[in-house]
Design a protein around this motif. Sequence first.
Motif, PDB file in Angstrom:
ATOM      1  N   GLY A 249       2.145  -5.023   5.020  1.00 31.71           N
ATOM      2  CA  GLY A 249       2.024  -6.208   5.420  1.00 31.71           C
ATOM      3  C   GLY A 249       0.801  -6.991   5.503  1.00 31.71           C
ATOM      4  O   GLY A 249       0.351  -7.889   5.153  1.00 31.71           O
ATOM      5  N   VAL A 250      -0.278  -6.151   5.789  1.00 29.17           N
ATOM      6  CA  VAL A 250      -1.810  -6.254   5.317  1.00 29.17           C
ATOM      7  C   VAL A 250      -2.072  -6.757   4.014  1.00 29.17           C
ATOM      8  O   VAL A 250      -2.556  -7.610   3.321  1.00 29.17           O
ATOM      9  CB  VAL A 250      -2.588  -5.347   6.023  1.00 29.17           C
ATOM     10  N   CYS A 251      -1.490  -5.746   3.189  1.00 27.32           N
ATOM     11  CA  CYS A 251      -1.818  -5.962   1.862  1.00 27.32           C
ATOM     12  C   CYS A 251      -0.938  -7.205   1.310  1.00 27.32           C
ATOM     13  O   CYS A 251      -1.744  -7.867   0.255  1.00 27.32           O
ATOM     14  CB  CYS A 251      -1.248  -4.852   0.790  1.00 27.32           C
ATOM     15  N   ASP A 265      -5.486 -11.874 -10.611  1.00 28.30           N
ATOM     16  CA  ASP A 265      -5.349 -10.155 -10.728  1.00 28.30           C
ATOM     17  C   ASP A 265      -5.379  -9.499  -9.354  1.00 28.30           C
ATOM     18  O   ASP A 265      -4.895  -8.408  -9.091  1.00 28.30           O
ATOM     19  CB  ASP A 265      -6.568  -9.738 -11.704  1.00 28.30           C
ATOM     20  N   GLU A 266      -6.346  -9.921  -8.652  1.00 26.82           N
ATOM     21  CA  GLU A 266      -6.748  -9.172  -7.134  1.00 26.82           C
ATOM     22  C   GLU A 266      -5.256  -9.513  -6.450  1.00 26.82           C
ATOM     23  O   GLU A 266      -4.925  -8.344  -5.763  1.00 26.82           O
ATOM     24  CB  GLU A 266      -7.956  -9.908  -6.373  1.00 26.82           C
ATOM     25  N   LEU A 271      -0.451  -7.319  -4.201  1.00 22.44           N
ATOM     26  CA  LEU A 271       1.047  -7.313  -4.005  1.00 22.44           C
ATOM     27  C   LEU A 271       1.838  -5.919  -4.408  1.00 22.44           C
ATOM     28  O   LEU A 271       2.803  -5.501  -3.698  1.00 22.44           O
ATOM     29  CB  LEU A 271       1.689  -8.510  -4.792  1.00 22.44           C
ATOM     30  N   GLU A 272       1.216  -5.609  -5.541  1.00 23.74           N
ATOM     31  CA  GLU A 272       1.877  -4.225  -5.939  1.00 23.74           C
ATOM     32  C   GLU A 272       1.482  -3.202  -5.106  1.00 23.74           C
ATOM     33  O   GLU A 272       2.286  -2.309  -4.874  1.00 23.74           O
ATOM     34  CB  GLU A 272       1.176  -3.908  -7.482  1.00 23.74           C
ATOM     35  N   PRO A 298       3.713 -12.859 -15.460  1.00 25.93           N
ATOM     36  CA  PRO A 298       4.997 -12.069 -15.754  1.00 25.93           C
ATOM     37  C   PRO A 298       4.747 -10.729 -14.732  1.00 25.93           C
ATOM     38  O   PRO A 298       5.915 -10.220 -14.409  1.00 25.93           O
ATOM     39  CB  PRO A 298       4.564 -11.342 -17.371  1.00 25.93           C
ATOM     40  N   ARG A 299       3.744 -10.327 -14.267  1.00 25.13           N
ATOM     41  CA  ARG A 299       3.540  -9.131 -13.214  1.00 25.13           C
ATOM     42  C   ARG A 299       4.105  -9.671 -11.791  1.00 25.13           C
ATOM     43  O   ARG A 299       4.884  -8.975 -11.371  1.00 25.13           O
ATOM     44  CB  ARG A 299       2.104  -8.786 -13.035  1.00 25.13           C
TER      45      ARG A 299
END
Length: 307
Positions: A249-251, A265-266, A271-272, A298-299
């Motif tokens: 959840g923090v991420c 990107d960050e 999220l990944e 796309p990612r």
Amino acid sequence: FENALQVVLGERERRALVRAPTGDIQAYEFYLRGRHYFGQTRRKSLEYAIGMFERAIAADPEFALAYAGLADCASALAMFYPPGEAELARADTASQRALALAPDLAEAHSARGFALWMHKRPDDAAAEFEAAVRLDPKQFEARYFHARLCFQRGEMDQAARLFEEAAAVREDYQARFFAAQSYAVLGRAAEAEAAYRRACQVAEDHLSLNPDDPRAFTMCAVALCRTGQPEKGLECAQRAVAVDPEDAGVCYNVACVYALEGKVDEAIGCLEEAFRHGFGNREWIAQDPDLESLRGEPRFAALLSPP
């Protein structure tokens, strides 16, 4: 006894003290600790809260509030992470037990509603949330989780109303924050900004008493970014990561901060990382206005694809 726990007691707990829901003081102390950690909504805190509710039930096997708390924790784990059969079964069993012990207990109906939502029965869940509010007009959880259900279904007007009602019952940074998000989705910019400012203030007040709550830091971070204070927002996000860098959840919430600031990107990297640590609520991501800058990537699309 009440003075010893006053730092962690909210309005819900103070009212419950008056009701004397159990004759076992130790059981009630475990219950209060469980509710405190449930409010942090991290995997670690939810698992710790489950342990507290289980100890409360061991001390008093007919303690309906403890069963409701246990059900809420299991439902929260199922909501934020890919639901396992164990969590879903625990939410179902514990919420039904709470209702069997105390059919007129608002918290039991709220817990049952949350469990039914996780079992993909949203209409039945809404009926239970409404029953909880009829039984106790000051019921916070029923309004809050009903609002989250509406938000996730794209029913933003109702979500905003219910989040506001929840915040009126209890001054809660999460309810304030999600009310602001609902207004943002609806395009009601002035209301959204005012609500984000209020959410930031409430989160800062909460953090003054709970400086180790990374969820509050992340929501404060987003609210700061939404109100033109990106440097302070990014600083808050970093403080959240310092407390618990591996919580999904923090991420996720830090990804929202980066997305708002155009750091694509960050944001996708966070999220990944959230998915690697178990985040699984794709329906929420589909509605989250903080992630708009990522929707053509796309990612990002790959993350929304079912596993």
